[in-house]
Scaffold this motif. Sequence first.
Motif, PDB file in Angstrom:
ATOM      1  N   PHE A  27       0.643  -1.231  -0.008  1.00 44.24           N
ATOM      2  CA  PHE A  27      -0.237  -0.030   0.002  1.00 44.24           C
ATOM      3  C   PHE A  27       1.105   1.222  -0.087  1.00 44.24           C
ATOM      4  O   PHE A  27       1.657   1.378   0.990  1.00 44.24           O
ATOM      5  CB  PHE A  27      -0.889   0.061   1.232  1.00 44.24           C
ATOM      6  N   PHE A  30       4.391   1.157   1.803  1.00 44.53           N
ATOM      7  CA  PHE A  30       4.223   0.059   2.894  1.00 44.53           C
ATOM      8  C   PHE A  30       3.889  -1.539   2.266  1.00 44.53           C
ATOM      9  O   PHE A  30       2.924  -1.506   1.672  1.00 44.53           O
ATOM     10  CB  PHE A  30       3.172   0.533   3.869  1.00 44.53           C
ATOM     11  N   ALA A  32       2.584  -4.655   2.929  1.00 42.11           N
ATOM     12  CA  ALA A  32       1.741  -5.395   4.110  1.00 42.11           C
ATOM     13  C   ALA A  32       2.030  -6.943   4.093  1.00 42.11           C
ATOM     14  O   ALA A  32       1.787  -7.718   5.038  1.00 42.11           O
ATOM     15  CB  ALA A  32       0.278  -5.046   3.740  1.00 42.11           C
ATOM     16  N   PRO A  51       0.219 -11.019  14.968  1.00 43.60           N
ATOM     17  CA  PRO A  51      -0.277  -9.891  15.481  1.00 43.60           C
ATOM     18  C   PRO A  51      -0.998  -9.038  14.770  1.00 43.60           C
ATOM     19  O   PRO A  51      -0.995  -9.185  13.740  1.00 43.60           O
ATOM     20  CB  PRO A  51       1.248  -9.241  16.202  1.00 43.60           C
ATOM     21  N   SER A  52      -1.504  -8.019  15.539  1.00 38.43           N
ATOM     22  CA  SER A  52      -2.339  -7.072  14.595  1.00 38.43           C
ATOM     23  C   SER A  52      -1.703  -6.303  13.955  1.00 38.43           C
ATOM     24  O   SER A  52      -0.332  -5.948  14.042  1.00 38.43           O
ATOM     25  CB  SER A  52      -3.172  -5.987  15.712  1.00 38.43           C
ATOM     26  N   GLY A  53      -2.339  -6.308  12.609  1.00 34.51           N
ATOM     27  CA  GLY A  53      -1.297  -5.454  11.534  1.00 34.51           C
ATOM     28  C   GLY A  53      -0.236  -6.290  10.679  1.00 34.51           C
ATOM     29  O   GLY A  53       0.425  -5.585   9.895  1.00 34.51           O
ATOM     30  N   CYS A  54      -0.082  -7.571  11.092  1.00 34.83           N
ATOM     31  CA  CYS A  54       0.897  -8.333  10.187  1.00 34.83           C
ATOM     32  C   CYS A  54       0.451  -8.634   8.870  1.00 34.83           C
ATOM     33  O   CYS A  54       1.113  -9.379   8.145  1.00 34.83           O
ATOM     34  CB  CYS A  54       1.341  -9.566  11.009  1.00 34.83           C
ATOM     35  N   GLY A  55      -0.791  -8.310   8.486  1.00 38.32           N
ATOM     36  CA  GLY A  55      -1.194  -8.561   7.069  1.00 38.32           C
ATOM     37  C   GLY A  55      -2.291  -9.672   6.896  1.00 38.32           C
ATOM     38  O   GLY A  55      -2.452 -10.315   5.630  1.00 38.32           O
ATOM     39  N   LYS A  56      -2.633 -10.239   7.946  1.00 42.71           N
ATOM     40  CA  LYS A  56      -3.789 -11.465   7.884  1.00 42.71           C
ATOM     41  C   LYS A  56      -4.717 -10.995   7.103  1.00 42.71           C
ATOM     42  O   LYS A  56      -5.255 -11.648   6.078  1.00 42.71           O
ATOM     43  CB  LYS A  56      -4.107 -11.658   9.563  1.00 42.71           C
ATOM     44  N   THR A  57      -5.492  -9.814   7.319  1.00 43.25           N
ATOM     45  CA  THR A  57      -6.867  -9.430   6.499  1.00 43.25           C
ATOM     46  C   THR A  57      -6.560  -9.198   5.197  1.00 43.25           C
ATOM     47  O   THR A  57      -7.191  -9.560   4.200  1.00 43.25           O
ATOM     48  CB  THR A  57      -7.419  -8.120   7.240  1.00 43.25           C
ATOM     49  N   THR A  58      -5.340  -8.594   4.719  1.00 44.78           N
ATOM     50  CA  THR A  58      -4.870  -8.343   3.595  1.00 44.78           C
ATOM     51  C   THR A  58      -4.874  -9.735   2.807  1.00 44.78           C
ATOM     52  O   THR A  58      -5.285  -9.465   1.630  1.00 44.78           O
ATOM     53  CB  THR A  58      -3.576  -7.681   3.718  1.00 44.78           C
ATOM     54  N   GLU A  67      -8.792  -7.003  -2.791  1.00 43.61           N
ATOM     55  CA  GLU A  67      -7.511  -6.339  -3.210  1.00 43.61           C
ATOM     56  C   GLU A  67      -6.637  -7.374  -4.385  1.00 43.61           C
ATOM     57  O   GLU A  67      -6.920  -8.542  -4.262  1.00 43.61           O
ATOM     58  CB  GLU A  67      -6.421  -6.547  -1.910  1.00 43.61           C
TER      59      GLU A  67
HETATM   60  N1  LIG Z   1      -6.329  -0.330   2.281  1.00 45.08           N
HETATM   61  C1  LIG Z   1      -5.314  -0.103   2.905  1.00 45.08           C
HETATM   62  N2  LIG Z   1      -4.383   1.135   2.675  1.00 45.08           N
HETATM   63  C2  LIG Z   1      -3.241   1.242   3.373  1.00 45.08           C
HETATM   64  N3  LIG Z   1      -2.728   0.476   4.130  1.00 45.08           N
HETATM   65  C3  LIG Z   1      -3.617  -0.628   4.431  1.00 45.08           C
HETATM   66  C4  LIG Z   1      -4.744  -0.951   3.760  1.00 45.08           C
HETATM   67  N4  LIG Z   1      -5.151  -2.040   4.333  1.00 45.08           N
HETATM   68  C5  LIG Z   1      -4.360  -2.576   5.080  1.00 45.08           C
HETATM   69  N5  LIG Z   1      -3.310  -1.352   5.321  1.00 45.08           N
HETATM   70  C6  LIG Z   1      -2.162  -1.771   6.264  1.00 45.08           C
HETATM   71  O1  LIG Z   1      -1.589  -3.239   6.072  1.00 45.08           O
HETATM   72  C7  LIG Z   1      -1.457  -3.403   7.355  1.00 45.08           C
HETATM   73  C8  LIG Z   1      -1.610  -4.914   7.572  1.00 45.08           C
HETATM   74  O2  LIG Z   1      -3.233  -4.894   7.736  1.00 45.08           O
HETATM   75  P1  LIG Z   1      -4.075  -6.033   7.874  1.00 45.08           P
HETATM   76  O3  LIG Z   1      -3.839  -7.082   6.822  1.00 45.08           O
HETATM   77  O4  LIG Z   1      -5.638  -5.469   8.075  1.00 45.08           O
HETATM   78  O5  LIG Z   1      -3.682  -6.367   9.354  1.00 45.08           O
HETATM   79  P2  LIG Z   1      -4.240  -7.902  10.268  1.00 45.08           P
HETATM   80  O6  LIG Z   1      -3.169  -8.816  10.416  1.00 45.08           O
HETATM   81  O7  LIG Z   1      -4.515  -6.997  11.682  1.00 45.08           O
HETATM   82  O8  LIG Z   1      -5.566  -8.122   9.789  1.00 45.08           O
HETATM   83  C9  LIG Z   1      -1.738  -2.645   8.402  1.00 45.08           C
HETATM   84  O9  LIG Z   1      -0.310  -1.873   8.771  1.00 45.08           O
HETATM   85  C10 LIG Z   1      -2.505  -1.766   7.611  1.00 45.08           C
HETATM   86  O10 LIG Z   1      -2.385  -0.392   7.964  1.00 45.08           O
END
Ligand SMILES: Nc1ncnc2c1ncn2[C@@H]1O[C@H](COP(=O)(O)OP(=O)(O)O)[C@@H](O)[C@H]1O
Lengths: 373, 272
Positions: A27, A30, A32, A51-58, A67
């Motif tokens: 992104f 950054f 992810a 941990p939170s923010g490590c890219g799981k949801t992505t 995405e």
């Molecule tokens: N659409 C986006 N634009 C910019 N940064 C993003 C976007 N989606 C996620 N991120 C960043 O990518 C990183 C991983 O996010 P995410 O996959 O949601 O983590 P998690 O493991 O907590 O689910 C986070 O630091 C988040 O800020």
Amino acid sequence: MPETVFEPWNDPAANPLIQFRNVTKRFGDFTAVDNLSIDIFEKEFFALLGPSGCGKTTMMRMLAGFETPTSGTIMLDGQDISPIPPNKRSVNMMFQSYALFPHLTVYDNIAFGLKRDKLPPDQIDARVKEMLRLVQIEKFGQRKPEQISGGQRQRVALARALAKAPKLLLLDEPLSALDKKLRQDTQFELMDIQEKTGTTFVVVTHDQEEAMTVASRVAVMDHGKLKQVDTPDRIYEAPNSTYVADFIGDVNIIEGHGKAQGDTMAISWAEGQPPIIGTPSKPMDDGNVSFAIRPEKVAISAERPADRNNVVQGKVLDIAYLGNLSTYHVQLPSGIVIKAQTANSRRRASRPFTWEDEVWLSWTDTAGIVLER
Amino acid sequence: MRRLTWFNATSLTLGFAFLYIPMIVVIIYSFNESRLVTVWGGFSTKWYGELLQNEAFLDAAWVTFKVGFFSSIIATILGTMGAYVLVRGGRFYGRTLFSGMIYAPLVMPEVITGLSLLLLFISIGLDRGLFTIILAHATFSMCYVSVVVSSRLVSFDRSVEEAALDLGCTPFEAFRLVTLPIIAPAVISGWLLALTLSLDDLVIASFVAGPSATTLPIKVFSSIRLGVSPEINALSTILIGLVTIGTIMASLSTKRAVMRRERAERMAEQAG
Ligand SMILES: Nc1ncnc2c1ncn2[C@@H]1O[C@H](COP(=O)(O)OP(=O)(O)O)[C@@H](O)[C@H]1O
Ligand SMILES: [Mg+2]
């Protein structure tokens, strides 16, 4: 019928349902998800842990089609899915926020995806009723999402995602909104449903206990990178890094210099102390290493045990009583604190040790694992 | 219930007196038998009768109604589409500029909006009349709709739309089946706002109206300049009546919505 062990990841002939091949997602500047490759097999219950923010949801969102990878390919059933829009993928997602349609009843929420497929009405009705039964919310079919409790909403979200019988179901922190007791019950229910429907589940969680309970395999992630992919017991017993060892459960880490000794390794860790004997996680050269051992593998005694190589003496610094278990924090002369855990099998047994007691800690040669530093 | 203090009671009385005495005066005089505003000639409804005979007023009312109806619908459609693209369209080039520009007509003095529309219509050779008023009203009220709708879009969870896509909707189906029903209350408020603005408008309409079509506000304003007539009082009373009914219905429906939500919360609690 002989019970066959479900281990497609060890079968070279098995075709993975999902393949991430060197997938990177950025992104802006950054990163992810960082050059990540995994194979996930059919009927697996695969957990992404980190941990939170490590890219799981992505990762989930790339599978669902919200995405697109910056580079690399994602294959579903041997087919590159990047050109396929979300509505054409045989993948359904249970969203972290549930994302129920507030203007539709529970019944219509579950029927929503089936109606998009233009199925005949009686077939839709039968399927919705089956789903309502599966997640045990038959009574609430005619209610709106705002008229049911949080736990029931989560079931509706699950039923809605399952209704179309997808090849792959993605669950993003499905249980994070529930309290501990309900969460544990629901974990078992999820496993049950997964088994009944035979759907491949990929579940995201930041709760290591949850991942260990439900998953056939666990992927531990950190900052967009995969640290280890393995079965829960292997992750626990044979972590490949101090990060994984530390992330899953409790662990003592002792740093030192390792020297190979046949199958084991001798680690010099403090002046004037005999070396610790441990088992390396993989063949490795002599050099700086970390020795990791779980607290429940460290025995605590008043007398020096005679039959073990690994014996250290220390002083009880702190005692944590956890009901079924007690954890002793023991400080060694070098200053390091080692945790030793014992089971409290007898009720109200007087504690054998108390603060400031001099005690002996010991473990077998195979109890601890040697990791590269 | 707390009792009002002396100070609060006074403020309340004064405030409401200030707001409503002028209207009450108009209502009372609309029932005045006498043509003279300053003389009370006894109770009568004759001005209402005369009003209904007055072709010019009826025509103007009909024009106003048509303008309001069509312009508010156009404004609602365009405003909703604009809001959707600005909020959901992702980060396209020049988006910030567009978001800012949608607010500009809200703060623009009406005379300027009216004048520029007039110049535009003249330069493209469009005859002034019903059509130009509709266009002008749609133009300025569309911004209001867009502001109301985008505030609703911003506040609702994007993943609900993604869930619709995930379950097999095309983007357009997701909008029609999920987004639109959820933002419907905001779209309706936006539409009512556009309608009210259109019915209300005098300045812009007087720039773009032509001899073939006059709206009610223009008609009232121009006849006032020839002296206050009791017919205007009657007309005003009818309008006050309509607005009152509208407001009461709106507040009743809000109250019903609140009660429905409370009932839903109780059910959710019992559902456990
Ligand atoms: N659409 C986006 N634009 C910019 N940064 C993003 C976007 N989606 C996620 N991120 C960043 O990518 C990183 C991983 O996010 P995410 O996959 O949601 O983590 P998690 O493991 O907590 O689910 C986070 O630091 C988040 O800020
Ligand atoms: Mg997440």
